[in-house]
Design a protein around this motif. Structure first.
Motif, PDB file in Angstrom:
ATOM      1  N   GLY A  53      -3.330  -1.448 -14.888  1.00 52.45           N
ATOM      2  CA  GLY A  53      -1.964  -1.736 -14.477  1.00 52.45           C
ATOM      3  C   GLY A  53      -1.914  -2.927 -13.547  1.00 52.45           C
ATOM      4  O   GLY A  53      -2.935  -3.333 -12.968  1.00 52.45           O
ATOM      5  N   ASP A  54      -0.729  -3.500 -13.379  1.00 53.85           N
ATOM      6  CA  ASP A  54      -0.588  -4.637 -12.483  1.00 53.85           C
ATOM      7  C   ASP A  54      -0.384  -4.156 -11.049  1.00 53.85           C
ATOM      8  O   ASP A  54      -0.491  -2.971 -10.741  1.00 53.85           O
ATOM      9  N   ARG A  55      -0.030  -5.077 -10.165  1.00 55.56           N
ATOM     10  CA  ARG A  55       0.001  -4.776  -8.733  1.00 55.56           C
ATOM     11  C   ARG A  55       1.080  -3.770  -8.342  1.00 55.56           C
ATOM     12  O   ARG A  55       0.989  -3.144  -7.277  1.00 55.56           O
ATOM     13  N   ALA A  56       2.096  -3.575  -9.178  1.00 56.57           N
ATOM     14  CA  ALA A  56       3.176  -2.647  -8.834  1.00 56.57           C
ATOM     15  C   ALA A  56       2.685  -1.207  -8.735  1.00 56.57           C
ATOM     16  O   ALA A  56       3.301  -0.379  -8.068  1.00 56.57           O
ATOM     17  N   VAL A  74      -7.863   0.778 -12.769  1.00 63.25           N
ATOM     18  CA  VAL A  74      -8.161  -0.608 -12.424  1.00 63.25           C
ATOM     19  C   VAL A  74      -6.816  -1.312 -12.293  1.00 63.25           C
ATOM     20  O   VAL A  74      -6.146  -1.568 -13.292  1.00 63.25           O
ATOM     21  N   PHE A  75      -6.417  -1.574 -11.057  1.00 63.19           N
ATOM     22  CA  PHE A  75      -5.133  -2.201 -10.773  1.00 63.19           C
ATOM     23  C   PHE A  75      -5.364  -3.513 -10.041  1.00 63.19           C
ATOM     24  O   PHE A  75      -6.380  -3.702  -9.371  1.00 63.19           O
ATOM     25  N   ARG A  76      -4.401  -4.381 -10.183  1.00 62.57           N
ATOM     26  CA  ARG A  76      -4.425  -5.580  -9.353  1.00 62.57           C
ATOM     27  C   ARG A  76      -3.951  -5.215  -7.951  1.00 62.57           C
ATOM     28  O   ARG A  76      -3.029  -4.410  -7.778  1.00 62.57           O
ATOM     29  N   LYS A  77      -4.565  -5.795  -6.956  1.00 65.50           N
ATOM     30  CA  LYS A  77      -4.260  -5.475  -5.557  1.00 65.50           C
ATOM     31  C   LYS A  77      -2.839  -5.880  -5.202  1.00 65.50           C
ATOM     32  O   LYS A  77      -2.397  -6.984  -5.534  1.00 65.50           O
ATOM     33  N   HIS A  78      -2.117  -4.954  -4.566  1.00 59.89           N
ATOM     34  CA  HIS A  78      -0.734  -5.232  -4.185  1.00 59.89           C
ATOM     35  C   HIS A  78      -0.685  -6.285  -3.088  1.00 59.89           C
ATOM     36  O   HIS A  78      -1.533  -6.311  -2.183  1.00 59.89           O
ATOM     37  N   GLN A  79       0.316  -7.159  -3.162  1.00 63.33           N
ATOM     38  CA  GLN A  79       0.406  -8.275  -2.233  1.00 63.33           C
ATOM     39  C   GLN A  79       0.671  -7.840  -0.793  1.00 63.33           C
ATOM     40  O   GLN A  79       0.381  -8.586   0.154  1.00 63.33           O
TER      41      GLN A  79
END
Length: 300
Positions: A53-56, A74-79
């Motif tokens: 998934g993405d950062r959301a 495996v997610f992108r790190k939230h901003q």
């Protein structure tokens, strides 16, 4: 001025990375946050599944919930998470094990009981890498993963796995553009739900044909054309309906062979400009009801 707009729904979908088929779906109102939709879909996960998934979706409570289902993420790190790679245990190049602490305040979307049940801390894996491909806006990507075993899950394999997350965008494009689900025809919420489910049934039917064709004739199913599969199926349907059981089986095998005949070439790092090819007509947008617009024509 009274404004009238078309109703819009928000859809959350889990796609299979292997087959491209829809695994689960939920529908809600347009202003629903993505993470709320995701939490409705977690119950469809099976043990040992890996969710991309993405950062959301990269939230503390969600990482815990996915692990409690014996799954990984495996997610992108939230901003909004400002932790750096200076702390943590180094396990590889640009790869560390870091400790996340429980939020001090209860996040929105969680009840007090759910918040109190969260562990005080969790250990996650943080990986970062750089993208230098022209046309891509992001230069540095930070990933958060629950796959902590570096021997079983090397750094480059996790990076490559997350790179395939873009496939979900292509799958959504197939649903909205190839199958023309971007504009729905029904008028009531219940019929809209039925219409969406019919589109998903048709989409999964095409994906099952692509899987059967690929596995039968040793062609990667994800390299087959969904639009081409759709056209071949439409051409074969009249012949399949008119044939007896023996001839129908031969026709079905012939159809699979034709579907698998020409695979779409792998084009890594391909990028296209985000522009529209077709010109829209020069009519103004519809901002009033048809009844009011007709009255304006009569009085003009």
């Amino acid at each position: 001025m009274e404004m009238h707009s078309f109703p819009m729904a928000k859809i959350g979908v889990i796609f299979s990375l292997v087959t491209g088929a829809v695994i689960a779906m939920c529908i809600d109102v347009m202003n629903t946050h993505d993470i709320k939709l995701a939490r409705k879909l977690y119950s469809f996960l099976k043990p040992n599944d890996v969710l991309l998934g993405d950062r959301a979706f990269c939230a503390y409570a969600d990482m815990v919930a996915i692990q409690q289902l014996d799954c990984d993420a495996v997610f992108r790190k939230h901003q909004s998470r400002t932790t750096t790679m200076r702390k943590g245990k180094i396990v590889g190049d640009c790869d560390k094990l870091v400790t996340w602490c429980k939020p001090k305040k209860c996040p929105k979307g969680l009840s007090k009981d759910e918040f109190l049940a969260l562990p005080a801390s969790i250990t996650v894996r943080e990986i970062y890498y750089y993208i230098v491909i022209p046309g891509f806006r992001t230069q540095r990507v930070s990933l958060i993963a629950t796959l902590l075993d570096t021997t079983t899950y090397p750094t480059l394999e996790i990076v490559g796995l997350y790179g395939k997350r873009w496939d979900v965008e292509l799958d959504l494009r197939h649903l909205k553009t190839t199958l023309e689900m971007d504009v729905l025809r029904c008028k009531t919420p219940s019929m809209i739900r039925k219409e969406i489910h019919v589109y998903l049934l048709a989409y999964n039917l095409l994906r099952s044909l692509m899987w059967s064709a690929g596995t039968t004739y040793n062609t990667p199913p994800d390299r087959l054309s969904l639009q081409g599969t759709r056209h071949h199926l439409i051409n074969f349907i009249p012949k399949l309906e008119a044939a007896d059981s023996k001839k129908r089986l031969r026709l079905y095998r012939t159809m699979l062979k034709i579907i698998a005949h020409k695979a779409v070439p792998d084009r890594p790092a391909r990028n296209e400009p985000r522009v529209r090819k077709r010109r829209s007509k020069a009519y103004p947008l519809m901002t009033k009801s048809r009844q009011k617009l007709r009255k304006q024509l009569q009085t003009a």
